[in-house]
Every structure is written in C-alpha cells, then in structure tokens.
Scaffold this active site. Structure first.
Site, PDB file in Angstrom:
ATOM      1  N   GLY A  46      20.977 126.938  81.032  1.00  0.00           N
ATOM      2  CA  GLY A  46      19.878 127.263  80.273  1.00  0.00           C
ATOM      3  C   GLY A  46      20.016 127.389  78.789  1.00  0.00           C
ATOM      4  N   GLN A  51      18.201 130.673  70.550  1.00  0.00           N
ATOM      5  CA  GLN A  51      19.538 130.583  70.312  1.00  0.00           C
ATOM      6  C   GLN A  51      19.914 129.515  69.438  1.00  0.00           C
ATOM      7  OE1 GLN A  51      20.060 130.307  74.944  1.00  0.00           O
ATOM      8  NE2 GLN A  51      22.143 131.213  74.518  1.00  0.00           N
ATOM      9  N   CYS A  92      26.660 133.918  78.766  1.00  0.00           N
ATOM     10  CA  CYS A  92      25.729 133.372  77.610  1.00  0.00           C
ATOM     11  C   CYS A  92      26.410 132.454  76.584  1.00  0.00           C
ATOM     12  CB  CYS A  92      25.036 134.748  76.875  1.00  0.00           C
ATOM     13  SG  CYS A  92      23.798 134.135  75.905  1.00  0.00           S
ATOM     14  N   LEU A  93      25.789 131.219  76.145  1.00  0.00           N
ATOM     15  CA  LEU A  93      26.470 130.728  75.228  1.00  0.00           C
ATOM     16  C   LEU A  93      26.364 131.024  73.872  1.00  0.00           C
ATOM     17  CD1 LEU A  93      24.599 127.243  76.375  1.00  0.00           C
ATOM     18  CD2 LEU A  93      26.960 127.670  76.702  1.00  0.00           C
ATOM     19  N   HIS A 134      17.287 135.884  82.218  1.00  0.00           N
ATOM     20  CA  HIS A 134      17.967 135.787  80.995  1.00  0.00           C
ATOM     21  C   HIS A 134      17.413 135.352  79.773  1.00  0.00           C
ATOM     22  CE1 HIS A 134      22.269 134.994  79.514  1.00  0.00           C
ATOM     23  NE2 HIS A 134      21.675 134.319  78.953  1.00  0.00           N
ATOM     24  N   GLU A 135      16.858 133.895  80.328  1.00  0.00           N
ATOM     25  CA  GLU A 135      16.321 133.046  79.149  1.00  0.00           C
ATOM     26  C   GLU A 135      14.950 133.896  78.354  1.00  0.00           C
ATOM     27  OE1 GLU A 135      18.164 130.981  78.085  1.00  0.00           O
ATOM     28  OE2 GLU A 135      19.340 130.589  80.023  1.00  0.00           O
ATOM     29  N   HIS A 138      15.849 136.379  75.914  1.00  0.00           N
ATOM     30  CA  HIS A 138      16.335 135.607  74.572  1.00  0.00           C
ATOM     31  C   HIS A 138      14.920 135.750  73.937  1.00  0.00           C
ATOM     32  CE1 HIS A 138      20.452 134.386  74.721  1.00  0.00           C
ATOM     33  NE2 HIS A 138      20.410 133.850  75.853  1.00  0.00           N
TER      34      HIS A 138
HETATM   35  O1  GNR Z   1      25.003 128.872  80.879  1.00  0.00           O
HETATM   36  C1  GNR Z   1      24.627 130.185  81.377  1.00  0.00           C
HETATM   37  N1  GNR Z   1      25.011 130.425  82.636  1.00  0.00           N
HETATM   38  C2  GNR Z   1      24.391 131.590  83.005  1.00  0.00           C
HETATM   39  C3  GNR Z   1      24.889 132.070  84.297  1.00  0.00           C
HETATM   40  C4  GNR Z   1      24.559 133.453  84.743  1.00  0.00           C
HETATM   41  C5  GNR Z   1      23.323 133.738  84.123  1.00  0.00           C
HETATM   42  C6  GNR Z   1      22.534 133.151  83.311  1.00  0.00           C
HETATM   43  C7  GNR Z   1      23.015 132.258  82.502  1.00  0.00           C
HETATM   44  S1  GNR Z   1      22.600 131.383  81.142  1.00  0.00           S
HETATM   45  C8  GNR Z   1      23.895 130.700  80.452  1.00  0.00           C
HETATM   46  C9  GNR Z   1      23.251 129.953  79.316  1.00  0.00           C
HETATM   47  C10 GNR Z   1      22.459 130.695  78.231  1.00  0.00           C
HETATM   48  O2  GNR Z   1      23.203 131.346  77.421  1.00  0.00           O
HETATM   49  N2  GNR Z   1      21.273 130.627  78.221  1.00  0.00           N
HETATM   50  O3  GNR Z   1      20.621 131.563  77.317  1.00  0.00           O
HETATM   51 NI    NI Z   2      22.060 133.187  76.944  1.00  0.00          NI
END
Ligand code: GNR
Ligand code: NI
Length: 168
Positions: A46, A51, A92-93, A134-135, A138
């Site tokens: 995601g 980001q 998270c990236l 999670h997204e 952000h």
């Molecule tokens: O790549 C991602 N893996 C992930 C694994 C578990 C829960 C959420 C994520 S999102 C993350 C990519 C990212 O930072 N998205 O904002």
């Molecule tokens: Ni993230």
C-alpha cells in the site's frame, strides 16, 4: 514509469493532514499511476499520497500474492465493524526495516471512489483490513509507531535518524 521519493520518519511532512479530492482528472490518474509504480517497486502492499509528499486523500493498494489486484481509494471513509481487534505485524515504507505488532479492527467497511471517481463500497478483513487502516492513518498524519510506547517510538526515531545520516 515514474518513481516518486518516499518520505521517511521522522520527517514532519508525514504529519500533514491530507485534503479531500474534489475532481478525479487525468492529473490525479497520473499521480495514481506513479504511486503504483513506486509501491510495486519498493515493494509494498500500500502507499498513501502523504508518503510521497502529496497531501490529497489518495491511496493505492495491492495485497494480492500475484500483484495483480490494484485497488485505488480516493476520499476513503472507514468504519470498523464490531469490537474485535487483531494484532498483526506491520511495516511501513516510511519506516524502513522496522516491524511491530499493531492491534486494529478485524473487519472494516470501506466507502471510497475509484480512479474514475466512481463511488464503491466493500467489506474487508485480514491483511486488507489492516492495510486500509494503516493507509487511512497516513492521510491523518498518523504512523503505526504512534501506537507504540513513547520509549519504543523514541528508539525507532533514533534508529531512523542514524540510518538517514549514513545513507547514500
Ligand atoms: O508494505 C507494507 N506492508 C504492510 C504490512 C502490514 C500492514 C501494513 C502494511 S502497509 C506497508 C506499505 C506502507 O507503508 N504503506 O503506507
Ligand atoms: Ni505506511
């Protein structure tokens, strides 16, 4: 194909609250395509516009094994379904090479618009439900380390600052 630069914690720009999208046009679709390129390249499941320092309510996602189920979320509205919470290891990236368990709603209802501006709704569970939450965080300037203790968060911050100093 265009790769965008991903902001890294503790960059304050990750704390920006994203603005609603008013018109879904070719410029926005170009951003979405670049976000998919960036997400698949990383690789990640995601990516929120926040980001890549674009503060609009846009998310791209693909939680499929084969990486052939792209999902676009414009102006997402998420409602947790039920009280059940499930911890899952998240990454998270914007916080490279750090992983921690985060409890989130097991099931969610999502209302959003697709890349043509068409409204859709779906119910999600498992990894997709986690990723959606999670997204959407952000877009509110929230990172998964915010759910950890201040002590842990501080350690992650120091680790990232050190990493950024020695990078490239
Ligand atoms: O790549 C991602 N893996 C992930 C694994 C578990 C829960 C959420 C994520 S999102 C993350 C990519 C990212 O930072 N998205 O904002
Ligand atoms: Ni993230």
């Amino acid at each position: 194909m265009s790769l965008l630069t991903i902001l890294e914690y503790p960059d304050e720009r990750l704390r920006t609250r994203a603005q609603p999208v008013e018109t879904v046009d070719d410029d926005l679709r170009r951003l979405i395509n670049d976000m998919f390129d960036t997400m698949y390249d990383a690789p990640g499941i995601g990516l929120a516009a926040t980001q890549v320092d674009v503060h609009k309510r846009v998310i791209v996602m693909d939680v499929s094994e084969e990486k052939n189920h792209p999902l676009v979320l414009i102006n997402p509205e998420v409602t947790p379904l039920g009280e059940e919470r499930e911890p899952l290891q998240e990454g998270c990236l914007s916080i490279p090479e750090y992983y921690a368990e985060v409890p989130r709603a097991l099931r969610v209802h999502l209302k959003a618009q697709d890349r043509n501006g068409k409204a859709y709704e779906l119910e999600a569970d498992g990894l997709l439900a986690h990723c959606i939450q999670h997204e959407v965080d952000h877009l509110e300037g929230v990172l998964f380390v915010d759910y950890l203790s201040p002590l842990k968060r501080d350690r992650v911050k120091k680790k990232m600052l050190k990493r950024q100093k020695t990078a490239s």
